[in-house]
Design an enzyme around this catalytic site. Structure first.
Site, PDB file in Angstrom:
ATOM      1  N   ASN A   9       4.790 -21.336  -0.825  1.00 41.33           N
ATOM      2  CA  ASN A   9       4.790 -19.943  -0.354  1.00 41.33           C
ATOM      3  C   ASN A   9       5.354 -19.087  -1.477  1.00 41.33           C
ATOM      4  O   ASN A   9       6.561 -19.105  -1.721  1.00 41.33           O
ATOM      5  CB  ASN A   9       5.658 -19.852   0.915  1.00 41.33           C
ATOM      6  CG  ASN A   9       5.940 -18.419   1.317  1.00 41.33           C
ATOM      7  OD1 ASN A   9       5.241 -17.491   0.891  1.00 41.33           O
ATOM      8  ND2 ASN A   9       6.973 -18.222   2.137  1.00 41.33           N
ATOM      9  N   TRP A  10       4.478 -18.364  -2.156  1.00 43.25           N
ATOM     10  CA  TRP A  10       4.916 -17.603  -3.327  1.00 43.25           C
ATOM     11  C   TRP A  10       5.600 -16.296  -2.941  1.00 43.25           C
ATOM     12  O   TRP A  10       6.097 -15.572  -3.811  1.00 43.25           O
ATOM     13  CB  TRP A  10       3.716 -17.325  -4.242  1.00 43.25           C
ATOM     14  CG  TRP A  10       3.123 -18.565  -4.846  1.00 43.25           C
ATOM     15  CD1 TRP A  10       3.551 -19.858  -4.676  1.00 43.25           C
ATOM     16  CD2 TRP A  10       1.986 -18.652  -5.712  1.00 43.25           C
ATOM     17  NE1 TRP A  10       2.755 -20.731  -5.379  1.00 43.25           N
ATOM     18  CE2 TRP A  10       1.779 -20.017  -6.034  1.00 43.25           C
ATOM     19  CE3 TRP A  10       1.108 -17.697  -6.254  1.00 43.25           C
ATOM     20  CZ2 TRP A  10       0.746 -20.447  -6.865  1.00 43.25           C
ATOM     21  CZ3 TRP A  10       0.076 -18.129  -7.076  1.00 43.25           C
ATOM     22  CH2 TRP A  10      -0.099 -19.492  -7.376  1.00 43.25           C
ATOM     23  N   LYS A  11       5.579 -15.955  -1.675  1.00 43.06           N
ATOM     24  CA  LYS A  11       6.202 -14.705  -1.175  1.00 43.06           C
ATOM     25  C   LYS A  11       5.699 -13.512  -1.984  1.00 43.06           C
ATOM     26  O   LYS A  11       4.541 -13.493  -2.403  1.00 43.06           O
ATOM     27  CB  LYS A  11       7.727 -14.826  -1.211  1.00 43.06           C
ATOM     28  CG  LYS A  11       8.229 -16.125  -0.575  1.00 43.06           C
ATOM     29  CD  LYS A  11       9.687 -16.089  -0.283  1.00 43.06           C
ATOM     30  CE  LYS A  11      10.148 -17.462   0.151  1.00 43.06           C
ATOM     31  NZ  LYS A  11      11.450 -17.467   0.762  1.00 43.06           N
ATOM     32  N   HIS A  96       6.803 -16.805   9.613  1.00 42.84           N
ATOM     33  CA  HIS A  96       7.862 -17.084   8.634  1.00 42.84           C
ATOM     34  C   HIS A  96       9.107 -16.281   9.005  1.00 42.84           C
ATOM     35  O   HIS A  96       9.015 -15.148   9.486  1.00 42.84           O
ATOM     36  CB  HIS A  96       7.384 -16.714   7.224  1.00 42.84           C
ATOM     37  CG  HIS A  96       8.296 -17.213   6.153  1.00 42.84           C
ATOM     38  ND1 HIS A  96       9.451 -16.549   5.811  1.00 42.84           N
ATOM     39  CD2 HIS A  96       8.253 -18.324   5.383  1.00 42.84           C
ATOM     40  CE1 HIS A  96      10.067 -17.241   4.863  1.00 42.84           C
ATOM     41  NE2 HIS A  96       9.361 -18.319   4.581  1.00 42.84           N
ATOM     42  N   GLU A  98      11.107 -14.623   7.299  1.00 38.19           N
ATOM     43  CA  GLU A  98      11.207 -13.289   6.678  1.00 38.19           C
ATOM     44  C   GLU A  98      10.349 -12.281   7.426  1.00 38.19           C
ATOM     45  O   GLU A  98      10.698 -11.097   7.498  1.00 38.19           O
ATOM     46  CB  GLU A  98      10.827 -13.384   5.190  1.00 38.19           C
ATOM     47  CG  GLU A  98      11.927 -14.092   4.397  1.00 38.19           C
ATOM     48  CD  GLU A  98      11.456 -14.822   3.154  1.00 38.19           C
ATOM     49  OE1 GLU A  98      10.330 -14.573   2.678  1.00 38.19           O
ATOM     50  OE2 GLU A  98      12.223 -15.663   2.655  1.00 38.19           O
ATOM     51  N   GLU A 168      12.048 -24.594   9.320  1.00 36.40           N
ATOM     52  CA  GLU A 168      12.754 -23.976   8.201  1.00 36.40           C
ATOM     53  C   GLU A 168      14.064 -23.353   8.698  1.00 36.40           C
ATOM     54  O   GLU A 168      14.054 -22.231   9.219  1.00 36.40           O
ATOM     55  CB  GLU A 168      11.891 -22.871   7.586  1.00 36.40           C
ATOM     56  CG  GLU A 168      10.572 -23.358   7.057  1.00 36.40           C
ATOM     57  CD  GLU A 168      10.021 -22.426   5.983  1.00 36.40           C
ATOM     58  OE1 GLU A 168       9.793 -22.908   4.872  1.00 36.40           O
ATOM     59  OE2 GLU A 168       9.877 -21.228   6.248  1.00 36.40           O
ATOM     60  N   GLY A 174      15.963 -20.040   0.512  1.00 35.28           N
ATOM     61  CA  GLY A 174      16.304 -19.239  -0.659  1.00 35.28           C
ATOM     62  C   GLY A 174      17.790 -19.171  -0.950  1.00 35.28           C
ATOM     63  O   GLY A 174      18.241 -18.359  -1.751  1.00 35.28           O
ATOM     64  N   SER A 214      14.915 -24.528   0.520  1.00 37.15           N
ATOM     65  CA  SER A 214      15.471 -24.961  -0.762  1.00 37.15           C
ATOM     66  C   SER A 214      15.042 -26.374  -1.152  1.00 37.15           C
ATOM     67  O   SER A 214      15.838 -27.140  -1.716  1.00 37.15           O
ATOM     68  CB  SER A 214      17.003 -24.814  -0.766  1.00 37.15           C
ATOM     69  OG  SER A 214      17.367 -23.455  -0.592  1.00 37.15           O
ATOM     70  N   GLY A 235       9.376 -22.469  -1.088  1.00 32.10           N
ATOM     71  CA  GLY A 235       9.384 -21.089  -1.578  1.00 32.10           C
ATOM     72  C   GLY A 235       9.666 -21.045  -3.063  1.00 32.10           C
ATOM     73  O   GLY A 235       8.784 -21.248  -3.904  1.00 32.10           O
ATOM     74  N   GLY A 236      10.930 -20.818  -3.417  1.00 33.87           N
ATOM     75  CA  GLY A 236      11.326 -20.617  -4.811  1.00 33.87           C
ATOM     76  C   GLY A 236      10.791 -21.661  -5.773  1.00 33.87           C
ATOM     77  O   GLY A 236      10.263 -21.319  -6.846  1.00 33.87           O
TER      78      GLY A 236
HETATM   79  C1  PEP Z   1      10.173 -20.493   2.360  1.00 31.09           C
HETATM   80  O1  PEP Z   1      10.119 -19.333   2.024  1.00 31.09           O
HETATM   81  O2  PEP Z   1       9.360 -20.909   3.213  1.00 31.09           O
HETATM   82  C2  PEP Z   1      11.181 -21.353   1.755  1.00 31.09           C
HETATM   83  C3  PEP Z   1      11.381 -22.525   2.268  1.00 31.09           C
HETATM   84  O3  PEP Z   1      11.847 -20.839   0.672  1.00 31.09           O
HETATM   85  P1  PEP Z   1      12.822 -21.660  -0.331  1.00 31.09           P
HETATM   86  O4  PEP Z   1      12.119 -22.939  -0.676  1.00 31.09           O
HETATM   87  O5  PEP Z   1      12.989 -20.765  -1.502  1.00 31.09           O
HETATM   88  O6  PEP Z   1      14.086 -21.906   0.413  1.00 31.09           O
END
Ligand code: PEP
Length: 257
Positions: A9-11, A96, A98, A168, A174, A214, A235-236
């Site tokens: 997920n590049w957000k 998600h 966010e 999640e 993040g 993470s 994500g990151g």
């Molecule tokens: C996400 O945004 O779905 C996520 C898991 O982010 P991160 O890996 O950065 O915690």
């Protein structure tokens, strides 16, 4: 064993050039190593087409990070599910944290989006997760039950083949904090048992439940080796090809046994 599924997920990140470069690197390595796992990337909307071009003929799937449930029409600023299909998406991320936290998405809205995505033929990654206060107050299971109940209202067992759940924990997204493998496994097991009660045991056992929060190349193996953890929503670390490919490699090694 359920086939592991790693999705990025590049957000709201990347530029067109960096998005294409990242997608090309992932596609090239997946083509070379042919991991026995499913892989997807979910770029920002403006980069879906160029990333789709970079992924041409690749098994790496293209996904949207969100969409509106309505048919195309007067919804300024929104993106329809038809548009995602039109530009080559195979799946869409829905619910998600966010979206829930910053854009007020409710379980009811999430439910509408899930049904609408299936009507358009897309697979769904449905995100659920508790905030830190809920975990600390021992409310994780009741929060997840509410999200599952609301998000999956009206869903029939036959539709579950087009559904992946991403657990999640919001406190791990993040933040650099990761659920321990034991915490992830216990929660995934709870989710699977919830699905077995709501639907049936065979459907629940066939469903993939990704972990997100993470995940990095160096913690992927211990998380993905848990029996009820069937992949990762990343994500990151999905923004760095070496990290993302390291996670895919960990999944491939586990799949190879
Ligand atoms: C996400 O945004 O779905 C996520 C898991 O982010 P991160 O890996 O950065 O915690």
């Amino acid at each position: 064993m359920r086939r592991l599924f790693v999705a990025g997920n590049w957000k709201m990140n990347t530029t067109m050039a960096s998005a294409q470069a990242l997608a090309s690197e992932v596609a090239a390595e997946v083509a070379r190593s042919q991991p026995n796992v499913d892989v997807a990337v979910c770029p920002p909307f403006p980069y879906l087409i160029p990333v789709g071009i970079s992924l041409a003929n690749s098994p790496v799937m293209l996904g949207g990070q969100n969409a509106h449930y309505e048919k195309p029409g007067a919804f300024t600023g929104e993106t329809s599910l038809e548009m995602l299909v039109d530009v080559g998406c195979r799946l869409v991320v829905i619910g998600h944290s966010e979206r829930r936290q910053f854009f007020g998405e409710t379980d009811e809205l999430v439910n509408k989006k899930i049904h609408a995505a299936w009507q358009r033929g897309l697979d769904v990654i449905f995100c659920i997760g508790e905030v830190l206060q809920d975990r600390e107050a021992n409310r994780t299971e009741s929060v997840l039950s509410t999200q599952l109940q609301g998000g999956l209202a009206g869903v029939e067992p036959a539709q579950l083949g087009k559904l992946v759940i991403a657990y999640e924990p919001v406190w791990a997204i993040g933040t650099g904090l990761t659920a321990s493998p034991e915490q992830a496994e216990a929660t995934h097991l709870f989710v699977r048992n919830w699905l077995a009660t709501r639907f049936d045991r065979a459907s629940a056992d066939a469903m993939r439940i990704q972990y997100g929060g993470s995940v990095k190349a160096d913690n992927a193996k211990e998380l993905l080796s848990q029996p009820n953890v069937d992949g990762a929503l990343v994500g990151g670390a999905s923004l760095k090809s070496d990290q993302f490919l390291g996670i895919i490699r960990a999944a491939a090694e586990l799949s190879a046994g």
